[in-house]
Design a protein around this motif. Structure first.
Motif, mmCIF file in Angstrom:
data_model
loop_
_atom_site.group_PDB
_atom_site.id
_atom_site.type_symbol
_atom_site.label_atom_id
_atom_site.label_comp_id
_atom_site.label_asym_id
_atom_site.label_seq_id
_atom_site.Cartn_x
_atom_site.Cartn_y
_atom_site.Cartn_z
ATOM 1 N N GLU A 79 47.707 48.125 40.428
ATOM 2 C CA GLU A 79 48.642 47.009 40.772
ATOM 3 C C GLU A 79 50.068 47.647 41.394
ATOM 4 O OE1 GLU A 79 49.295 44.771 37.251
ATOM 5 O OE2 GLU A 79 47.025 43.900 37.289
ATOM 6 N N ILE A 107 37.032 44.476 44.023
ATOM 7 C CA ILE A 107 37.882 43.451 44.414
ATOM 8 C C ILE A 107 39.360 43.534 44.439
ATOM 9 C CG2 ILE A 107 38.367 40.928 43.908
ATOM 10 C CD1 ILE A 107 35.535 40.996 42.306
ATOM 11 N N ARG A 108 39.873 44.076 43.354
ATOM 12 C CA ARG A 108 41.095 44.445 42.866
ATOM 13 C C ARG A 108 42.000 45.208 43.986
ATOM 14 N NH1 ARG A 108 41.945 43.496 36.716
ATOM 15 N NH2 ARG A 108 44.297 43.936 37.271
ATOM 16 N N PHE A 123 43.790 49.602 36.125
ATOM 17 C CA PHE A 123 44.324 48.548 36.781
ATOM 18 C C PHE A 123 45.966 48.426 37.025
ATOM 19 C CE2 PHE A 123 40.013 47.161 35.337
ATOM 20 C CZ PHE A 123 39.644 46.960 36.894
ATOM 21 N N ASP A 176 33.280 48.639 35.269
ATOM 22 C CA ASP A 176 34.378 47.776 35.874
ATOM 23 C C ASP A 176 34.251 47.906 37.472
ATOM 24 O OD1 ASP A 176 35.321 46.914 33.426
ATOM 25 O OD2 ASP A 176 36.655 48.337 33.095
ATOM 26 N N ASP A 236 34.846 44.598 39.625
ATOM 27 C CA ASP A 236 36.271 44.429 39.318
ATOM 28 C C ASP A 236 37.135 45.230 40.184
ATOM 29 O OD1 ASP A 236 38.021 42.499 38.847
ATOM 30 O OD2 ASP A 236 38.181 43.260 36.681
ATOM 31 N N ARG A 272 41.644 45.873 46.942
ATOM 32 C CA ARG A 272 41.743 45.271 48.350
ATOM 33 C C ARG A 272 43.086 45.445 48.700
ATOM 34 N NH1 ARG A 272 37.765 39.946 47.633
ATOM 35 N NH2 ARG A 272 35.794 41.024 47.825
#
Length: 381
Positions: free
Chosen positions: A126, A164-165, A122, A158, A161, A167
């Motif tokens: 980011e 979604i992240r 993640f 995961d 999740d 996107r």
């Protein structure tokens, strides 16, 4: 010490300017391209990419990529940013994936070179999304799921999740990596495929890839949309329990720099680990562990030593492999075959990369990627 058939005794250097180096590495680019075409055919409707990390598995990234591009390859995988930048210069229109993912601070250069990191956390996700804001567009990437290696990648649990992240970026591929695909009957292969399929349900329409070299040959045919062979392209055996279906790509010759006769009881090399059991003729070749020939190819009580082909005869390494030299027992080589200045084969049609690696108690991957820079290199095909 077996004698090789006359058809396999062509150990003279290619007809060209004689190299001054004491080692000659020839890379057969036509064999490399043929290996890629065979794997592409086995992949069926899936696209066939190529892993060209570690300087094209030690054989030269530039030459390797040009040959593979010429054969039709349009997708390449490298390990890190610098390899990716080199790959981009060599293949301006190719899709290039960076297996390291987004190493902290590398995002701007990855984006500038239009490289696709294989994102597996993640934090990377980011950082890549933030870089996209800076560049004013969603940046392309692969999403890497760890189905068993415990090395890199998101956990399959995961996946929802991640979907979604993610996107904030433009995913082009969902991928994973087999851990035992060289063993076709290992049940872990089925478990990994199942976990990968479960993760894919959260990414409808996105291309998938899990098959490495050995994965291409699995009976489940887990080719999905893209296979990414590496080792097999360069002549390594992707099916260790069966005959090698790939063509050899690398051939290594070394030059004899000294020949001498020993009496029984005389020793060779550091610490005198080899003692002549009879009147012996020995030859020193100008290659050693600084040239990528493992010191572990030295004879040991539980393993035979490495070998060289001298005049068609298999001649073992004796003494300890040293930095610049290996000594051969050429007592049983044909008369006149072992003389100063002549070439012997260390890797090629007779001694393939698996055989050399086996006698060095290592794997063919290590042998290829450590081939030294002191060799004279020639590209054929």
């Amino acid at each position: 010490m077996g004698i090789i058939s006359p058809a396999k005794r062509s150990l003279t250097a290619p007809a060209a300017t004689e190299p001054v180096e004491t080692g000659l590495l020839t890379i057969d680019l036509s064999a490399l391209a043929a290996n890629w075409r065979m794997l592409a055919a086995l992949a069926g409707s899936a696209q066939c990419g190529a892993v060209v990390k570690a300087d094209g598995y030690g054989l030269g990234q530039a030459a390797v990529m040009r040959a593979l591009s010429g054969a039709g390859c349009k997708t390449f995988f490298v390990a890190n940013l610098l390899e990716g930048e080199t790959a981009r210069a060599l293949a301006p229109d190719a899709a290039i994936y960076v297996l390291d993912g987004v190493v902290p601070g590398c995002a701007p250069r990855l984006a500038a070179a239009e490289l696709r990191p294989c994102i597996g956390s993640f934090a990377e996700l980011e950082e890549w999304a933030a870089a996209g804001v800076t560049f004013g567009r969603k940046l392309e990437a692969a999403l890497h799921f760890d189905t068993g290696m415990n090395r890199l990648g998101f956990a399959p649990r995961d996946a929802a999740d991640v979907a979604i992240r993610a996107r904030g970026i433009a995913p082009t591929l969902i991928m994973s990596h087999f851990l035992s695909s060289q063993s076709a009957d290992d049940p872990v292969n089925d478990r990994q495929i199942a976990d990968f399929l479960a993760a894919r349900t959260h990414f409808p329409g996105l291309s998938g890839s899990i098959a490495n070299s050995s994965g291409v040959f699995l009976p489940q045919k887990p080719h999905f949309d893209l296979v990414r062979p590496g080792y097999a392209l360069y002549g390594g055996n992707p099916t260790p329990q069966a005959a090698n279906p790939m063509r050899p790509v690398a051939r290594l010759l070394a030059r004899i720099v000294s020949v001498r006769d020993l009496t029984p009881g005389e020793t060779v090399g550091y610490d005198g680990v080899w003692k002549a059991p009879r009147p012996s003729r020995v030859a020193t070749i100008g290659a050693g562990y600084a040239d990528g020939l493992p010191i572990s190819a030295t004879a040991a009580p539980d393993k035979p030593a490495g070998e060289a082909i001298v005049g068609g005869a298999r001649c073992p390494f004796i003494g300890r492999v040293s930095m610049d030299y290996i000594v051969l027992d050429v007592t049983d080589a044909p008369k006149g075959a072992a003389e100063r200045g002549q070439w012997v084969e260390l890797l090629g049609e007779t001694i393939d990369v698996e055989a050399l690696a086996g006698r060095a108690r290592t794997i063919g991957y290590e042998v290829l990627t450590r081939l030294g820079r002191r060799y004279s290199r020639r590209y054929a095909g």
